[in-house]
Design a protein around this motif. Structure first.
Motif, short mmCIF file in Angstrom:
data_model
loop_
_atom_site.label_atom_id
_atom_site.label_comp_id
_atom_site.label_asym_id
_atom_site.label_seq_id
_atom_site.Cartn_x
_atom_site.Cartn_y
_atom_site.Cartn_z
N GLN A 100 4.42 -2.63 -3.12
CA GLN A 100 3.77 -3.94 -3.15
C GLN A 100 2.31 -3.78 -3.57
O GLN A 100 1.41 -3.85 -2.76
CB GLN A 100 3.86 -4.60 -1.77
N TRP A 120 -0.64 -7.65 -3.25
CA TRP A 120 -0.55 -8.47 -2.05
C TRP A 120 -1.15 -9.84 -2.34
O TRP A 120 -2.03 -9.98 -3.18
CB TRP A 120 -1.31 -7.80 -0.90
N TYR A 142 7.68 -6.37 2.94
CA TYR A 142 7.33 -5.08 2.34
C TYR A 142 8.00 -3.93 3.09
O TYR A 142 8.63 -3.05 2.50
CB TYR A 142 5.81 -4.90 2.33
#
Length: 147
Positions: free
Chosen positions: A6, A9, A22
């Motif tokens: 990820q 964000w 996540y």
């Protein structure tokens, strides 16, 4: 080792559901589910230096029946997650039980299929109190300024 799944964000302090997604993605990608025991309580843990193993007594409650089961297990690695987010409770504040407005705890906040920003829209124009200092308490994802 693990590549960040990820990199983009939604904010500097990502909201809880995004963090959970996540973590679940990491478990899926690296096929970790078979090694995880969620909703279990370690009653006893003892490390055996001779074998380099953890000897555990584990307790779990069967959701369907409410029956409590205990069993022994052995592990190479023991990662404890003490439940700060799974055994949360609202703070002990005088009068909190009589409060007529909405009460939310970051660990129990579930925006369902909405973003937290969409949920927060209904709070426009209302008085809002945030108690705490952790990132999940930040309503807009900005870096907090401590004074």
């Amino acid at each position: 080792m693990f590549k960040n799944l990820q990199p983009d964000w939604s904010s500097f302090f990502a909201p809880g559901p995004e963090i959970r997604k996540y973590i679940e993605g990491v478990a899926d990608k690296y096929k970790l589910h078979r090694y995880l025991k969620l909703q279990h309580e370690v009653v006893h843990a003892q490390y055996d230096e001779a074998t380099a193993k953890w000897h555990l007594r584990v307790r779990k409650t069967v959701p369907e029946t409410g029956a409590v089961e205990e069993f022994e297990d052995v592990a190479d690695v023991l990662i404890t997650a003490f439940g700060a987010l799974s055994r949360w409770e609202l703070p002990d504040i005088e009068g909190i039980k009589n409060f007529k407005g909405e009460l939310h705890h970051s660990a129990g906040f579930d925006p369902e299929d909405k973003t937290w920003q969409e949920v927060a829209e209904k709070w426009n124009g209302k008085n809002l109190g945030v108690i705490g200092v952790v990132s999940t308490a930040l309503p807009d994802g900005r870096n907090p300024r401590l004074t």
